[in-house]
Design a protein around this motif. Structure first.
Motif, PDB file in Angstrom:
ATOM      1  N   ARG A   1       3.159   4.733  -2.292  1.00 20.33           N
ATOM      2  CA  ARG A   1       4.042   5.884  -2.530  1.00 20.33           C
ATOM      3  C   ARG A   1       4.460   5.976  -3.991  1.00 20.33           C
ATOM      4  NH1 ARG A   1       6.723   4.809   2.977  1.00 20.33           N
ATOM      5  NH2 ARG A   1       5.934   6.539   4.238  1.00 20.33           N
TER       6      ARG A   1
ATOM      7  N   ALA B   1     -11.281  13.667 -10.336  1.00 14.65           N
ATOM      8  CA  ALA B   1     -11.167  13.685  -8.882  1.00 14.65           C
ATOM      9  C   ALA B   1     -12.518  13.476  -8.206  1.00 14.65           C
ATOM     10  CB  ALA B   1     -10.557  15.013  -8.424  1.00 14.65           C
TER      11      ALA B   1
ATOM     12  N   ASP C   1       3.086  10.902   5.352  1.00 11.86           N
ATOM     13  CA  ASP C   1       2.628  11.211   3.998  1.00 11.86           C
ATOM     14  C   ASP C   1       1.440  10.357   3.569  1.00 11.86           C
ATOM     15  OD1 ASP C   1       4.278   8.946   4.019  1.00 11.86           O
ATOM     16  OD2 ASP C   1       4.832   9.195   1.913  1.00 11.86           O
TER      17      ASP C   1
ATOM     18  N   ASP D   1      -3.741   2.701  -5.887  1.00 12.70           N
ATOM     19  CA  ASP D   1      -4.385   3.911  -5.399  1.00 12.70           C
ATOM     20  C   ASP D   1      -4.569   3.874  -3.886  1.00 12.70           C
ATOM     21  OD1 ASP D   1      -4.972   5.131  -8.049  1.00 12.70           O
ATOM     22  OD2 ASP D   1      -6.185   3.321  -8.276  1.00 12.70           O
TER      23      ASP D   1
ATOM     24  N   TRP E   1      -3.828   5.478   1.938  1.00 14.79           N
ATOM     25  CA  TRP E   1      -3.587   6.060   0.618  1.00 14.79           C
ATOM     26  C   TRP E   1      -2.710   7.295   0.795  1.00 14.79           C
ATOM     27  CZ3 TRP E   1      -8.420   5.981   2.948  1.00 14.79           C
ATOM     28  CH2 TRP E   1      -8.964   7.214   3.334  1.00 14.79           C
ATOM     29  N   HIS E   2      -2.108   7.739  -0.298  1.00  9.93           N
ATOM     30  CA  HIS E   2      -1.201   8.882  -0.224  1.00  9.93           C
ATOM     31  C   HIS E   2      -2.001  10.168  -0.129  1.00  9.93           C
ATOM     32  CE1 HIS E   2       2.173  11.548  -1.091  1.00  9.93           C
ATOM     33  NE2 HIS E   2       2.961  10.520  -0.837  1.00  9.93           N
ATOM     34  N   ARG E   3      -1.491  11.118   0.655  1.00 11.69           N
ATOM     35  CA  ARG E   3      -2.199  12.396   0.827  1.00 11.69           C
ATOM     36  C   ARG E   3      -2.373  13.129  -0.495  1.00 11.69           C
ATOM     37  NH1 ARG E   3      -3.147  13.672   5.904  1.00 11.69           N
ATOM     38  NH2 ARG E   3      -1.943  12.648   7.544  1.00 11.69           N
ATOM     39  N   ASP E   4      -1.435  12.949  -1.414  1.00 11.24           N
ATOM     40  CA  ASP E   4      -1.523  13.630  -2.704  1.00 11.24           C
ATOM     41  C   ASP E   4      -2.320  12.826  -3.731  1.00 11.24           C
ATOM     42  OD1 ASP E   4       0.038  15.659  -1.679  1.00 11.24           O
ATOM     43  OD2 ASP E   4       1.920  14.785  -2.400  1.00 11.24           O
ATOM     44  N   GLY E   5      -2.777  11.639  -3.365  1.00 17.77           N
ATOM     45  CA  GLY E   5      -3.475  10.780  -4.314  1.00 17.77           C
ATOM     46  C   GLY E   5      -4.920  10.494  -3.950  1.00 17.77           C
ATOM     47  N   GLU E   6      -5.509  11.361  -3.125  1.00 18.11           N
ATOM     48  CA  GLU E   6      -6.893  11.128  -2.709  1.00 18.11           C
ATOM     49  C   GLU E   6      -7.858  11.586  -3.794  1.00 18.11           C
ATOM     50  OE1 GLU E   6      -7.895  11.894   1.372  1.00 18.11           O
ATOM     51  OE2 GLU E   6      -9.762  12.861   0.766  1.00 18.11           O
ATOM     52  N   THR E   7      -8.685  10.667  -4.256  1.00 25.89           N
ATOM     53  CA  THR E   7      -9.699  10.960  -5.267  1.00 25.89           C
ATOM     54  C   THR E   7     -11.052  10.510  -4.738  1.00 25.89           C
ATOM     55  OG1 THR E   7      -9.493   8.800  -6.336  1.00 25.89           O
ATOM     56  CG2 THR E   7      -8.016  10.553  -7.114  1.00 25.89           C
TER      57      THR E   7
END
Length: 296
Positions: A139, A89, A156, A144, A268-274
């Motif tokens: 999604r 991350a 989202d 990414d 980008w997706h809120r759960d996929g932020e790196t």
């Protein structure tokens, strides 16, 4: 495992190593009494003593020895998993999959090149996003991040840098009555059929790219749309760089006055932020900031 506290396990492991409550507390930055409290709580969950303690010595009970044998490799594996996820991350390495709609223009290529130079350990992949599904690839995790046409109103998804403001053109068949015009205005297009993206693109997004009272056919890809344009089935709004990239002999691109400019946004997706995504967003912002308002 119900109600198990990781701090209790850490206290037991430290005590098993040190065999001293004070030193175990120093190792964990806890007071001696807190270590004792955590141990009592763990023993209460298990239902038996794990440690024998007297005024002179601390030692594991036979059950404590067996518990330690099973716990240590499991705890180390868990720690390695957490550390690996944290590293992934936070570090800018591995692979960054970038989706795009239409065409990768000069601004985006500049940002991608700058990102690769700054982070040589991260490999970038560039993937085309379907015209009629601007947000699906993000999604599904196929990419990414994606560079998509605005507007974006998806709860989202995170909207990052917005850039590349471009004048709109309308793609028309060379046989269309407006094909020889130097420009057309929005009122002239209002009653004309405009080819738009079909589902799964959300309705607000489809309407923004075909603002007309006489909607034309719905398509999934730009190539489908341009084929219908060439066949005289309607016009299609495209930004100038995309129009130039998709030029063909049976279609002309006429500038349109009175419609909002085309604008790109990074999502980008809120759960996929790196950290990879954040670093790329910084490069996009830095390399497009001074030219985002250029209509060309």
């Amino acid at each position: 495992m119900a109600g198990l506290e990781i701090r209790e396990l850490e206290a037991f492991l430290a005590l098993a190593d040190e065999l001293h409550f004070g030193r175990a507390g120093e190792r964990l930055y806890l007071s001696q009494s807190r270590v004792s409290q955590l141990l009592r709580s763990l023993e209460g969950r298990i239902g038996a003593r794990l440690v024998d303690r007297t005024s002179r010595r601390v030692r594991l009970t036979p059950l404590g020895e067996r518990f330690l044998t099973g716990l240590r490799p499991a705890y180390e594996a868990l720690s390695a998993t957490v550390d690996g996820a944290r590293s992934e991350a936070r570090e800018v390495g591995g692979r960054l999959r970038i989706g795009f709609q239409g065409t990768v223009d000069a601004l985006l290529m500049t940002a991608i090149t700058a990102f690769q130079q700054r982070h040589p350990g991260c490999v970038t992949e560039i993937v085309e996003v379907p015209f009629a599904d601007p947000f699906g690839a993000v999604r599904r995790g196929d990419v990414d991040t994606a560079i998509v046409l605005m507007p974006v109103a998806e709860p989202d998804l995170v909207l990052g840098p917005v850039f590349s403001r471009q004048r709109q053109t309308v793609a028309l068949s060379v046989r269309h009555p407006l094909a020889r015009r130097a420009s057309v205005d929005a009122a002239e297009l209002d009653a004309a059929p405009l080819i738009a993206a079909g589902p799964p693109a959300p309705a607000y997004w489809r309407e923004a790219h075909a603002p007309t009272s006489s909607p034309g056919p719905a398509v999934s890809t730009l190539q489908e749309g341009l084929t219908l344009v060439a066949a005289g089935r309607g016009g299609m709004l495209l930004c100038r760089p995309t129009a130039a990239y998709h030029g063909r002999g049976d279609v002309v691109f006429v500038p349109v006055e009175g419609v909002p400019d085309s604008v790109l946004g990074m999502v980008w997706h809120r759960d996929g932020e790196t950290e990879r995504v954040r670093a790329f967003a910084r490069e996009v912002a830095a390399n497009t900031r001074d030219r985002s308002g250029d209509r060309g």
